[in-house]
Design an enzyme around this catalytic site. Structure first.
Site, mmCIF file in Angstrom:
data_model
loop_
_atom_site.group_PDB
_atom_site.id
_atom_site.type_symbol
_atom_site.label_atom_id
_atom_site.label_comp_id
_atom_site.label_asym_id
_atom_site.label_seq_id
_atom_site.Cartn_x
_atom_site.Cartn_y
_atom_site.Cartn_z
ATOM 1 N N SER A 31 0.793 -1.239 0.000
ATOM 2 C CA SER A 31 0.000 0.000 0.000
ATOM 3 C C SER A 31 0.821 1.282 0.000
ATOM 4 O O SER A 31 0.244 2.367 -0.118
ATOM 5 C CB SER A 31 -0.959 0.013 1.202
ATOM 6 O OG SER A 31 -2.114 -0.738 0.913
ATOM 7 N N LYS A 73 0.239 3.826 -2.747
ATOM 8 C CA LYS A 73 -0.736 4.925 -2.679
ATOM 9 C C LYS A 73 -0.057 6.295 -2.613
ATOM 10 O O LYS A 73 -0.672 7.308 -2.976
ATOM 11 C CB LYS A 73 -1.667 4.735 -1.495
ATOM 12 C CG LYS A 73 -2.589 3.518 -1.612
ATOM 13 C CD LYS A 73 -3.506 3.406 -0.413
ATOM 14 C CE LYS A 73 -4.507 2.264 -0.557
ATOM 15 N NZ LYS A 73 -3.902 0.931 -0.382
ATOM 16 N N SER A 97 -5.866 4.079 4.186
ATOM 17 C CA SER A 97 -5.399 3.116 3.181
ATOM 18 C C SER A 97 -6.580 2.553 2.400
ATOM 19 O O SER A 97 -6.738 1.338 2.253
ATOM 20 C CB SER A 97 -4.593 1.983 3.828
ATOM 21 O OG SER A 97 -3.811 1.308 2.858
#
Length: 516
Positions: free
Chosen positions: A174, A177, A350
């Site tokens: 993640s 991102k 997230s």
């Protein structure tokens, strides 16, 4: 309360002296700058200067302490919600509602934004030798797995202070991102909003709900994004003004292209990616986090919209998929919060659904194909325009759920440094949206043991977790009040809990060591 206050004091105490050293000379300069030519202040002028200096000193003390209020309570979550209500923006960006040269920072961002300008030159920075002495043993922790890389740099100067495997392309999870956030903000602008429209076809008996790729659209009574309920109410009012009380309802998802299902398949962490969905396609709209998703989010949103219209006296047919014609006219619309606020939410929590929508929005803003592959290509192209080091990087999606994604610790720290650069104020929410250690988002339940507590409130970082993969990338304010960017990427760990703890100890060490 006593324990909270002690925790606050332990975290704040090492920084208070540094704040005084950094702030007082600046206050003196500020006073000299506003001194009248006569050399004497009138009473109103003295009052104004005192207020100015008092506010500056108070801001410095809050910066040292982290996101607490005067009673020792956590404020960052409350302030994050406030950021959703900021004004500004337009359907196609351009900053029509913005003020000044940069978007307003998130209210919880004091420590980051103050640290960007707090360096006075009175104290020395961390040194490569000092950081090597502290970080090398921590990076060798066996719980991190056999593949690991790390980079630390000073944001103000851009100087790299520590690097191990800086150019090794690993699975970022993640932390991808961060790249998505930089790409979409630079491509569309922080004030851009996404628009969902109710459009009436000629003849007045056919209504089309047209998806604008807005991942914040919600049917909840208390909307934290664009409200489907309000859109239905406005649509019903507009239809009644035209003496229309019954329509054939359809929905248009043509804004996005390609497959809607992520390569990982059906997953509670992500709905099918479509230009129209409400509450991220959750089977239970009241849930958050991983949850079951409806099989067709667009059709589900249209059915909900039809039900809401019915409550306002408009009869509808069962909705069907159909593209709006060029002759259709908008009768009502709903807009997302500004992109800057959407990015902050995506980073703090997230949110994979938001991330995939933003990857496609990056493609749309740059003339690309708004699909998984097109979004990834648009992210890479946008980062290339910014001059960022892309060797070895690959973006198969915007969320990091794709295990084929690759990035480097060097790229992640370069992204963070660019977001902190005076040349790119449009990217500032990349920093302010990062979770705060011990307080918000995916770091709210971390940094609890003695070796990690020095990171509480001063480490802000994006987490990344897949099976065997653990990553952490963000910023930290050190004991000198300097802002450093860091990225730690690891692969092959056997125990996620111990690997996360090891990464947290590394970030906390940056906050505490004063390495020279």
């Amino acid at each position: 309360m006593v324990l909270v206050e002690r925790r606050v004091w332990r975290a704040a105490r090492p920084r208070l002296a540094r704040v005084e050293q950094a702030v007082v000379p600046r206050l003196a300069r500020a006073a000299r700058a506003v001194r009248p030519r006569s050399g004497r202040f009138t009473t109103p002028q003295l009052t104004g200067v005192a207020a100015l200096l008092g506010l500056a000193l108070a801001a410095g003390l809050v910066t040292a302490a982290g996101p607490w209020d005067s009673a020792g309570q956590r404020t960052a979550e409350r302030d994050r919600a406030t950021a959703w209500d900021r004004e500004g923006g337009a359907d196609h960006g351009g900053g029509s509602g913005a003020t000044g040269d940069a978007p307003a920072p998130a209210p919880s961002a004091a420590s980051v934004l103050a640290a960007l300008g707090a360096v006075t030159g009175d104290t020395g920075p961390q040194t490569p030798a000092g950081l090597t002495h502290v970080l090398d043993p921590l990076l060798r922790d066996a719980s991190l797995g056999p593949r690991r890389s790390a980079v630390v740099l000073d944001v103000a100067s851009g100087r790299r202070l520590y690097a191990k495997g800086a150019d090794d392309a690993l699975t970022p999870a993640s932390t991808t991102k961060i790249a998505t956030a930089v790409a979409v903000l630079s491509a569309a602008g922080p004030d851009h909003r996404f628009t969902t429209r109710a459009m009436l076809e000629p003849g007045g008996d056919k209504l089309v709900l047209v998806g604008g790729g807005d991942p914040t659209l919600t049917a909840r009574e208390k909307a934290d994004g664009a409200s489907l309920r309000t859109l239905a109410e406005k649509t019903a009012t507009a239809l009644k003004q035209r003496h229309v009380t019954s329509v054939a309802l359809s929905y248009d998802t043509s804004l996005f292209a390609g497959k809607a299902l992520h390569p990982i398949g059906v997953n509670p962490n992500l709905a099918e990616v479509t230009a129209l969905m409400a509450d991220e396609g959750r089977a239970d709209a009241a849930t958050s986090g991983p949850a079951d998703r409806v099989p067709d989010p667009a059709a589900d949103a249209a059915r909900t919209f039809g039900d809401l219209l019915g409550r306002h006296g408009i009869k509808t047919s069962a909705p069907r998929a159909a593209k709006a014609t060029p002759h259709a006219r908008t009768v009502a619309f709903a807009q997302s919060p500004p992109l800057s606020a959407v990015v902050e939410r995506m980073l703090t929590t997230s949110d994979n659904d938001i991330a995939e929508a933003l990857a496609r929005q990056t493609a749309l803003a740059t003339g690309g194909r708004p699909s998984f592959d097109g979004g990834g290509a648009a992210i890479a192209a946008q980062l290339k325009k910014l001059g960022l080091p892309l060797k070895g990087a690959h973006f198969g999606d915007g969320s990091g759920l794709n295990r084929d994604d690759r990035t480097t610790a060097g790229l992640l720290t370069a992204l963070l440094a660019t977001a902190g650069s005076p040349a790119h104020p449009e990217l500032r929410t990349v920093l302010t949206g990062l979770p705060v250690a011990g307080f918000t988002g995916t770091l709210s339940d971390r940094y609890e043991d003695d070796a990690q507590r020095f990171g509480i409130g001063v480490v802000r970082a994006k987490t990344g977790s897949l099976t065997g993969v653990n990553a952490l990338a963000g910023t930290v304010v050190d004991t000198e009040g300097r802002l450093m960017a860091f990225a730690f990427l690891t692969d092959g760990s056997m125990d996620q809990t111990t690997a996360r703890a090891a990464l947290d100890r590394m970030a906390a060490a940056l906050a505490h060591c004063g390495c020279r």
